[in-house]
Write a protein that holds these residues in place. Structure first.
Motif, PDB file in Angstrom:
ATOM      1  N   VAL A  56       4.374   2.688 -30.670  1.00  0.00           N
ATOM      2  CA  VAL A  56       4.395   3.277 -29.341  1.00  0.00           C
ATOM      3  C   VAL A  56       4.223   4.784 -29.515  1.00  0.00           C
ATOM      4  O   VAL A  56       4.557   5.334 -30.574  1.00  0.00           O
ATOM      5  CB  VAL A  56       5.733   2.964 -28.609  1.00  0.00           C
ATOM      6  CG1 VAL A  56       6.914   3.625 -29.311  1.00  0.00           C
ATOM      7  CG2 VAL A  56       5.690   3.356 -27.152  1.00  0.00           C
ATOM      8  N   PHE A  58       5.299   8.370 -27.542  1.00  0.00           N
ATOM      9  CA  PHE A  58       6.102   8.972 -26.485  1.00  0.00           C
ATOM     10  C   PHE A  58       5.574  10.372 -26.205  1.00  0.00           C
ATOM     11  O   PHE A  58       5.340  11.148 -27.137  1.00  0.00           O
ATOM     12  CB  PHE A  58       7.580   9.055 -26.882  1.00  0.00           C
ATOM     13  CG  PHE A  58       8.245   7.714 -27.037  1.00  0.00           C
ATOM     14  CD1 PHE A  58       8.324   6.835 -25.970  1.00  0.00           C
ATOM     15  CD2 PHE A  58       8.786   7.338 -28.250  1.00  0.00           C
ATOM     16  CE1 PHE A  58       8.939   5.599 -26.107  1.00  0.00           C
ATOM     17  CE2 PHE A  58       9.403   6.102 -28.395  1.00  0.00           C
ATOM     18  CZ  PHE A  58       9.472   5.235 -27.321  1.00  0.00           C
ATOM     19  N   ASN A  75       8.476  12.365 -16.413  1.00  0.00           N
ATOM     20  CA  ASN A  75       8.929  11.036 -16.827  1.00  0.00           C
ATOM     21  C   ASN A  75       9.225  10.980 -18.323  1.00  0.00           C
ATOM     22  O   ASN A  75       8.967   9.985 -18.976  1.00  0.00           O
ATOM     23  CB  ASN A  75       7.886   9.981 -16.468  1.00  0.00           C
ATOM     24  CG  ASN A  75       6.574  10.202 -17.192  1.00  0.00           C
ATOM     25  OD1 ASN A  75       6.164  11.345 -17.412  1.00  0.00           O
ATOM     26  ND2 ASN A  75       5.897   9.131 -17.562  1.00  0.00           N
ATOM     27  N   PRO A  77      10.800  10.412 -21.820  1.00  0.00           N
ATOM     28  CA  PRO A  77       9.508  10.387 -22.473  1.00  0.00           C
ATOM     29  C   PRO A  77       8.539   9.450 -21.765  1.00  0.00           C
ATOM     30  O   PRO A  77       8.909   8.353 -21.351  1.00  0.00           O
ATOM     31  CB  PRO A  77       9.819   9.869 -23.870  1.00  0.00           C
ATOM     32  CG  PRO A  77      10.998   8.970 -23.686  1.00  0.00           C
ATOM     33  CD  PRO A  77      11.780   9.580 -22.549  1.00  0.00           C
ATOM     34  N   GLY A  78       7.304   9.902 -21.622  1.00  0.00           N
ATOM     35  CA  GLY A  78       6.255   9.016 -21.120  1.00  0.00           C
ATOM     36  C   GLY A  78       5.907   8.034 -22.223  1.00  0.00           C
ATOM     37  O   GLY A  78       5.818   8.419 -23.388  1.00  0.00           O
ATOM     38  N   THR A  79       5.740   6.792 -21.881  1.00  0.00           N
ATOM     39  CA  THR A  79       5.517   5.748 -22.872  1.00  0.00           C
ATOM     40  C   THR A  79       4.058   5.314 -22.892  1.00  0.00           C
ATOM     41  O   THR A  79       3.520   4.921 -21.860  1.00  0.00           O
ATOM     42  CB  THR A  79       6.411   4.525 -22.571  1.00  0.00           C
ATOM     43  OG1 THR A  79       7.777   4.958 -22.551  1.00  0.00           O
ATOM     44  CG2 THR A  79       6.233   3.441 -23.612  1.00  0.00           C
ATOM     45  N   ILE A  80       3.430   5.398 -24.058  1.00  0.00           N
ATOM     46  CA  ILE A  80       2.072   4.910 -24.262  1.00  0.00           C
ATOM     47  C   ILE A  80       2.191   3.641 -25.107  1.00  0.00           C
ATOM     48  O   ILE A  80       2.549   3.694 -26.281  1.00  0.00           O
ATOM     49  CB  ILE A  80       1.188   5.948 -25.003  1.00  0.00           C
ATOM     50  CG1 ILE A  80       1.300   7.336 -24.386  1.00  0.00           C
ATOM     51  CG2 ILE A  80      -0.251   5.444 -25.077  1.00  0.00           C
ATOM     52  CD1 ILE A  80       0.883   7.447 -22.948  1.00  0.00           C
ATOM     53  N   ASP A  81       1.922   2.500 -24.486  1.00  0.00           N
ATOM     54  CA  ASP A  81       2.027   1.216 -25.180  1.00  0.00           C
ATOM     55  C   ASP A  81       0.807   0.980 -26.060  1.00  0.00           C
ATOM     56  O   ASP A  81      -0.280   1.536 -25.823  1.00  0.00           O
ATOM     57  CB  ASP A  81       2.142   0.077 -24.169  1.00  0.00           C
ATOM     58  CG  ASP A  81       3.463   0.102 -23.429  1.00  0.00           C
ATOM     59  OD1 ASP A  81       4.514   0.176 -24.083  1.00  0.00           O
ATOM     60  OD2 ASP A  81       3.438   0.053 -22.180  1.00  0.00           O
ATOM     61  N   TYR A  84      -2.587   0.098 -24.365  1.00  0.00           N
ATOM     62  CA  TYR A  84      -3.210   1.025 -23.408  1.00  0.00           C
ATOM     63  C   TYR A  84      -4.385   1.743 -24.057  1.00  0.00           C
ATOM     64  O   TYR A  84      -4.261   2.272 -25.171  1.00  0.00           O
ATOM     65  CB  TYR A  84      -2.174   2.046 -22.918  1.00  0.00           C
ATOM     66  CG  TYR A  84      -2.731   3.041 -21.930  1.00  0.00           C
ATOM     67  CD1 TYR A  84      -3.159   2.633 -20.674  1.00  0.00           C
ATOM     68  CD2 TYR A  84      -2.836   4.391 -22.260  1.00  0.00           C
ATOM     69  CE1 TYR A  84      -3.681   3.550 -19.757  1.00  0.00           C
ATOM     70  CE2 TYR A  84      -3.339   5.310 -21.354  1.00  0.00           C
ATOM     71  CZ  TYR A  84      -3.767   4.875 -20.107  1.00  0.00           C
ATOM     72  OH  TYR A  84      -4.281   5.782 -19.212  1.00  0.00           O
ATOM     73  N   VAL A 117       8.054   0.440 -33.488  1.00  0.00           N
ATOM     74  CA  VAL A 117       9.129  -0.166 -32.692  1.00  0.00           C
ATOM     75  C   VAL A 117       9.195  -1.669 -32.949  1.00  0.00           C
ATOM     76  O   VAL A 117       8.170  -2.342 -32.993  1.00  0.00           O
ATOM     77  CB  VAL A 117       8.935   0.083 -31.171  1.00  0.00           C
ATOM     78  CG1 VAL A 117       9.132   1.538 -30.829  1.00  0.00           C
ATOM     79  CG2 VAL A 117       7.582  -0.382 -30.704  1.00  0.00           C
TER      80      VAL A 117
END
Length: 150
Positions: A56, A58, A75, A77-81, A84, A117
């Motif tokens: 991931v 952040f 937001n 931490p912004g989450t980049i999966d 994406y 993760v």
């Protein structure tokens, strides 16, 4: 020993680590934005990545922008999966109530932290094991000084 992971990227400005040992790589603004007092804006970075499964990214604020200008990531931490593939954009907020702040193309606006993760398996149970904290909610993690909760 520091592990590295290859992250395929499409970007005119590839994120870089400012110093050896830094956790976050700087994300750069790909567009100019004026943030008035109390205003927020979504700012393009021109960065697209393909994280491997199990990773991931952040997006977190830069401490210098926060301390000097009151600019933060809404937001965080912004989450980049991992799945994406779109452009990474950063939602910035000007917390200063009096001064506007101008973001220029090429300004460092946030940091991106890539982490491995584990995938959680949620196991339904009837009761949870006891813990020191228990079911204490907001504000319950204070510490005791001389036997008194501070």
């Amino acid at each position: 020993m520091t592990e590295t992971v290859d992250v395929p990227i499409i970007a005119s400005d590839v994120p870089v680590y400012a110093h050896p040992g830094d956790a976050g790589a700087d994300l750069i603004a790909a567009e100019a934005v004026r943030l008035g007092p109390g205003e927020r804006a979504t700012v393009a970075t021109g960065v697209r990545i393909a994280l491997p499964e199990g990773f991931v990214a952040f997006v977190v604020p830069r401490s210098g922008l926060a301390a000097k200008h009151g600019i933060t990531v809404v937001n965080a931490p912004g989450t980049i999966d991992a799945g994406y593939r779109g452009e990474i954009k950063v939602i910035l907020l000007n917390t200063d109530t009096h001064e506007a702040h101008d973001i220029q193309v090429g300004d460092r606006i946030a940091q991106m932290i890539v982490m491995q993760v584990p995938r959680a398996r949620f196991v339904p149970v009837d009761t949870l094991p006891e813990s020191v904290r228990g079911d204490g909610g907001f504000g319950s993690t204070g510490y005791k000084k001389d036997g008194v909760l501070a």
